[in-house]
Scaffold this active site. Structure first.
Site, PDB file in Angstrom:
ATOM      1  N   GLY A  65      -7.299  10.551   1.741  1.00  0.00           N
ATOM      2  CA  GLY A  65      -6.582   9.419   2.468  1.00  0.00           C
ATOM      3  C   GLY A  65      -5.161   9.323   2.108  1.00  0.00           C
ATOM      4  O   GLY A  65      -5.368   8.091   0.917  1.00  0.00           O
ATOM      5  N   ARG A 101      -0.101   7.690   2.768  1.00  0.00           N
ATOM      6  CA  ARG A 101       0.425   6.675   1.393  1.00  0.00           C
ATOM      7  C   ARG A 101      -0.261   5.852   1.157  1.00  0.00           C
ATOM      8  O   ARG A 101      -1.403   6.107   0.373  1.00  0.00           O
ATOM      9  CB  ARG A 101       0.469   5.763   3.651  1.00  0.00           C
ATOM     10  CG  ARG A 101      -0.560   5.076   3.816  1.00  0.00           C
ATOM     11  CD  ARG A 101       0.245   4.655   5.496  1.00  0.00           C
ATOM     12  NE  ARG A 101      -1.510   4.396   5.743  1.00  0.00           N
ATOM     13  CZ  ARG A 101      -2.704   3.110   5.911  1.00  0.00           C
ATOM     14  NH1 ARG A 101      -2.084   2.312   5.269  1.00  0.00           N
ATOM     15  NH2 ARG A 101      -3.466   2.593   6.837  1.00  0.00           N
ATOM     16  N   VAL A 149     -13.421  11.722   6.290  1.00  0.00           N
ATOM     17  CA  VAL A 149     -14.012  12.144   5.349  1.00  0.00           C
ATOM     18  C   VAL A 149     -15.118  11.484   5.843  1.00  0.00           C
ATOM     19  O   VAL A 149     -16.278  12.273   4.433  1.00  0.00           O
ATOM     20  CB  VAL A 149     -13.752  10.904   4.425  1.00  0.00           C
ATOM     21  CG1 VAL A 149     -12.099  11.947   3.589  1.00  0.00           C
ATOM     22  CG2 VAL A 149     -13.867   9.953   3.747  1.00  0.00           C
ATOM     23  N   ASN A 167     -10.203   9.176  -2.637  1.00  0.00           N
ATOM     24  CA  ASN A 167      -9.161   7.609  -2.166  1.00  0.00           C
ATOM     25  C   ASN A 167      -9.401   7.056  -0.813  1.00  0.00           C
ATOM     26  O   ASN A 167      -9.105   6.672  -0.946  1.00  0.00           O
ATOM     27  CB  ASN A 167      -8.029   8.219  -2.984  1.00  0.00           C
ATOM     28  CG  ASN A 167      -5.828   7.610  -2.515  1.00  0.00           C
ATOM     29  OD1 ASN A 167      -6.532   6.364  -3.727  1.00  0.00           O
ATOM     30  ND2 ASN A 167      -5.916   7.851  -1.232  1.00  0.00           N
ATOM     31  N   SER A 205     -13.097   0.061  -7.381  1.00  0.00           N
ATOM     32  CA  SER A 205     -11.983  -0.908  -7.627  1.00  0.00           C
ATOM     33  C   SER A 205     -12.636  -1.778  -8.403  1.00  0.00           C
ATOM     34  O   SER A 205     -14.150  -1.711  -8.218  1.00  0.00           O
ATOM     35  CB  SER A 205     -11.723  -1.535  -6.154  1.00  0.00           C
ATOM     36  OG  SER A 205     -11.701  -2.814  -6.188  1.00  0.00           O
ATOM     37  N   TYR A 236     -17.862  -3.779   1.156  1.00  0.00           N
ATOM     38  CA  TYR A 236     -16.459  -3.452   0.276  1.00  0.00           C
ATOM     39  C   TYR A 236     -17.047  -3.004  -1.127  1.00  0.00           C
ATOM     40  O   TYR A 236     -16.903  -1.616  -1.504  1.00  0.00           O
ATOM     41  CB  TYR A 236     -14.855  -3.672   0.400  1.00  0.00           C
ATOM     42  CG  TYR A 236     -13.730  -3.499  -0.794  1.00  0.00           C
ATOM     43  CD1 TYR A 236     -12.972  -2.131   0.535  1.00  0.00           C
ATOM     44  CD2 TYR A 236     -13.383  -3.505  -1.476  1.00  0.00           C
ATOM     45  CE1 TYR A 236     -12.295  -1.643  -0.270  1.00  0.00           C
ATOM     46  CE2 TYR A 236     -12.584  -3.170  -2.097  1.00  0.00           C
ATOM     47  CZ  TYR A 236     -11.599  -1.843  -1.918  1.00  0.00           C
ATOM     48  OH  TYR A 236     -10.629  -1.517  -2.149  1.00  0.00           O
ATOM     49  N   LYS A 257     -17.585   0.076  -3.131  1.00  0.00           N
ATOM     50  CA  LYS A 257     -16.817   0.649  -4.458  1.00  0.00           C
ATOM     51  C   LYS A 257     -17.957   0.615  -5.923  1.00  0.00           C
ATOM     52  O   LYS A 257     -17.890   1.292  -6.186  1.00  0.00           O
ATOM     53  CB  LYS A 257     -16.344  -0.377  -4.400  1.00  0.00           C
ATOM     54  CG  LYS A 257     -14.991   0.065  -3.438  1.00  0.00           C
ATOM     55  CD  LYS A 257     -14.443   0.914  -4.260  1.00  0.00           C
ATOM     56  CE  LYS A 257     -13.490   1.564  -3.192  1.00  0.00           C
ATOM     57  NZ  LYS A 257     -12.600   2.303  -2.641  1.00  0.00           N
ATOM     58  N   ILE A 268      -3.394  -3.517  -6.160  1.00  0.00           N
ATOM     59  CA  ILE A 268      -2.273  -3.078  -6.506  1.00  0.00           C
ATOM     60  C   ILE A 268      -1.198  -3.285  -4.692  1.00  0.00           C
ATOM     61  O   ILE A 268      -1.763  -2.946  -4.081  1.00  0.00           O
ATOM     62  CB  ILE A 268      -2.519  -1.602  -6.039  1.00  0.00           C
ATOM     63  CG1 ILE A 268      -3.861  -1.019  -7.599  1.00  0.00           C
ATOM     64  CG2 ILE A 268      -1.202  -0.471  -6.432  1.00  0.00           C
ATOM     65  CD1 ILE A 268      -3.022  -1.053  -9.172  1.00  0.00           C
TER      66      ILE A 268
HETATM   67  P1  NAP Z   1      -4.407   2.054   2.271  1.00  0.00           P
HETATM   68  O1  NAP Z   1      -2.469   1.822   2.179  1.00  0.00           O
HETATM   69  O2  NAP Z   1      -5.075   0.994   3.581  1.00  0.00           O
HETATM   70  O3  NAP Z   1      -3.988   3.584   2.421  1.00  0.00           O
HETATM   71  C1  NAP Z   1      -5.568   4.220   2.462  1.00  0.00           C
HETATM   72  C2  NAP Z   1      -5.834   5.715   3.441  1.00  0.00           C
HETATM   73  O4  NAP Z   1      -6.412   5.976   3.593  1.00  0.00           O
HETATM   74  C3  NAP Z   1      -4.722   5.529   4.508  1.00  0.00           C
HETATM   75  O5  NAP Z   1      -4.084   7.010   4.284  1.00  0.00           O
HETATM   76  C4  NAP Z   1      -5.624   5.863   5.337  1.00  0.00           C
HETATM   77  O6  NAP Z   1      -5.233   6.745   6.795  1.00  0.00           O
HETATM   78  C5  NAP Z   1      -6.601   6.334   5.114  1.00  0.00           C
HETATM   79  N1  NAP Z   1      -8.405   6.711   5.874  1.00  0.00           N
HETATM   80  C6  NAP Z   1      -8.413   6.068   5.737  1.00  0.00           C
HETATM   81  N2  NAP Z   1      -9.868   5.948   6.895  1.00  0.00           N
HETATM   82  C7  NAP Z   1      -9.412   7.446   6.390  1.00  0.00           C
HETATM   83  C8  NAP Z   1     -10.971   8.866   6.753  1.00  0.00           C
HETATM   84  N3  NAP Z   1     -11.885   7.962   7.256  1.00  0.00           N
HETATM   85  N4  NAP Z   1     -10.714   9.979   6.552  1.00  0.00           N
HETATM   86  C9  NAP Z   1      -9.599  10.064   6.267  1.00  0.00           C
HETATM   87  N5  NAP Z   1      -8.351   9.433   5.442  1.00  0.00           N
HETATM   88  C10 NAP Z   1      -9.156   7.927   5.667  1.00  0.00           C
HETATM   89  O7  NAP Z   1      -4.804   2.188   0.784  1.00  0.00           O
HETATM   90  P2  NAP Z   1      -4.556   1.636  -0.849  1.00  0.00           P
HETATM   91  O8  NAP Z   1      -4.200   0.722  -1.097  1.00  0.00           O
HETATM   92  O9  NAP Z   1      -3.828   3.450  -0.656  1.00  0.00           O
HETATM   93  O10 NAP Z   1      -5.911   2.556  -0.771  1.00  0.00           O
HETATM   94  C11 NAP Z   1      -6.413   3.329  -2.071  1.00  0.00           C
HETATM   95  C12 NAP Z   1      -7.438   3.324  -2.124  1.00  0.00           C
HETATM   96  O11 NAP Z   1      -7.562   2.622  -3.231  1.00  0.00           O
HETATM   97  C13 NAP Z   1      -9.090   2.947  -1.682  1.00  0.00           C
HETATM   98  O12 NAP Z   1      -9.860   3.707  -1.875  1.00  0.00           O
HETATM   99  C14 NAP Z   1      -9.314   1.345  -1.990  1.00  0.00           C
HETATM  100  O13 NAP Z   1     -10.138   0.788  -1.869  1.00  0.00           O
HETATM  101  C15 NAP Z   1      -8.951   2.062  -3.341  1.00  0.00           C
HETATM  102  N6  NAP Z   1      -8.098   0.191  -3.856  1.00  0.00           N
HETATM  103  C16 NAP Z   1      -6.934  -0.472  -3.572  1.00  0.00           C
HETATM  104  C17 NAP Z   1      -6.959  -1.525  -3.950  1.00  0.00           C
HETATM  105  C18 NAP Z   1      -5.415  -2.100  -3.642  1.00  0.00           C
HETATM  106  O14 NAP Z   1      -5.407  -3.260  -4.739  1.00  0.00           O
HETATM  107  N7  NAP Z   1      -4.722  -1.651  -2.610  1.00  0.00           N
HETATM  108  C19 NAP Z   1      -7.471  -1.874  -5.080  1.00  0.00           C
HETATM  109  C20 NAP Z   1      -8.195  -1.452  -5.502  1.00  0.00           C
HETATM  110  C21 NAP Z   1      -8.698  -0.689  -4.821  1.00  0.00           C
HETATM  111  P3  NAP Z   1      -4.110   6.309   7.497  1.00  0.00           P
HETATM  112  O15 NAP Z   1      -2.791   6.059   7.476  1.00  0.00           O
HETATM  113  O16 NAP Z   1      -4.710   7.549   8.874  1.00  0.00           O
HETATM  114  O17 NAP Z   1      -4.987   4.801   8.316  1.00  0.00           O
END
Ligand code: NAP
Length: 247
Positions: free
Chosen positions: A12, A15, A62, A88, A140, A153, A157, A186
């Site tokens: 993932g 982005r 994944v 990720n 998370s 979620y 997690k 984030i």
């Molecule tokens: P995001 O901006 O929504 O990016 C998620 C990425 O995962 C995207 O590139 C997406 O691809 C990819 N993805 C989704 N489904 C997938 C699959 N089945 N197979 C492969 N790739 C896949 O999310 P983020 O905020 O960067 O989050 C990244 C990680 O951090 C996640 O696990 C999230 O739960 C965790 N997290 C985030 C936060 C926060 O505040 N942002 C807090 C705690 C934990 P597409 O571009 O094709 O959709």
């Protein structure tokens, strides 16, 4: 932290947090494999190559063991080894428990939890032969403290912490460490879609006084990926501006 000669797969990573991790590990010298479900993410691998570094884009979901096995085989065929796996990829499908559909439950568990298992299993096959590996799982703080509207979620997690501790114990004698990072709030597309009211509520619970960036998470990943972190396994580290301590 020098990762020269290492190959890192970040799921993932087209982005958001995954992209920042890919760029950080590339800066440390690793060959980078970008994975995502959309073709558009090939652009992230191209950016890394344009900076004179090695990078490969492998499209794949994944939550599909076929995709994951093909992905890892492609990496071995291209780079000959897989040293660092960053689990990720993640999605949200928020709803209160009473209204949560089976589809939304399954979608999040499939990507966020089963995806971690499938990628870990596929990578371990090679890491065990190499007798060296780093697995870093992006969990998370929601998996620890819970969050209304995120039963799927939070379950996924929290499950990641269980996977982390278990695989760490299974692999400890083979120089393979397994750790988790629990980000707080984030700034990415995932949090961008939350309402201003929810964001305001979150901001009141962050002792440092501001939202984190993908780079903040990437720095912690780079440490866990390094040789310097060899004696740390089965741990989770909160990258949350102090949020968990006051929630
Ligand atoms: P995001 O901006 O929504 O990016 C998620 C990425 O995962 C995207 O590139 C997406 O691809 C990819 N993805 C989704 N489904 C997938 C699959 N089945 N197979 C492969 N790739 C896949 O999310 P983020 O905020 O960067 O989050 C990244 C990680 O951090 C996640 O696990 C999230 O739960 C965790 N997290 C985030 C936060 C926060 O505040 N942002 C807090 C705690 C934990 P597409 O571009 O094709 O959709």
């Amino acid at each position: 932290m020098d990762l020269t000669g290492k190959t890192a797969l970040i799921t993932g990573s087209g982005r958001g947090i995954g992209k920042a991790i890919a760029q950080r590990l590339s800066d440390a010298g690793a060959k980078i494999v970008i994975n995502d479900v959309s073709d558009a993410s090939a652009a992230t691998a191209a950016e890394i190559k344009a900076a004179g570094k090695q990078s490969l884009f492998v499209k794949g979901n994944v939550s599909s063991s076929e995709d994951v096995n093909r992905m890892v085989e492609t990496i071995i065929a291209s780079f000959g080894r897989l040293d660092i796996l960053v689990n990720n990829a993640g999605i949200t499908r928020d709803q209160l428990t009473l209204r949560m559909t089976d589809e939304d439950w399954n979608a999040v568990i499939d990507v966020n939890l089963k995806g971690v298992f499938l990628c870990t299993r596929a990578a371990l096959k090679y890491m065990m032969k190499q007798r060296w590996g780093r697995i870093i799982n992006i969990s998370s703080i929601s998996g620890i403290i819970g969050n209304p509207g995120q039963v799927n979620y939070c379950a996924a997690k929290a499950g990641i912490i269980g996977i982390t501790r278990t695989v760490a114990k299974e692999m400890a004698s083979r120089q393979i460490t397994v750790n988790a990072i629990c980000p707080g709030f984030i700034q990415t597309d995932m949090t961008q879609k939350l309402s201003d009211k929810v964001k305001e509520e979150y901001s009141q619970h962050i002792p440092v006084g501001y939202f984190g960036t993908p780079q903040d998470v990437a720095e912690a990943v780079a440490f866990f990926a390094s040789e310097e972190a060899r004696y740390i396994t089965g741990q989770f580290l909160c990258v949350d501006g102090g949020m968990i301590s006051v929630w």
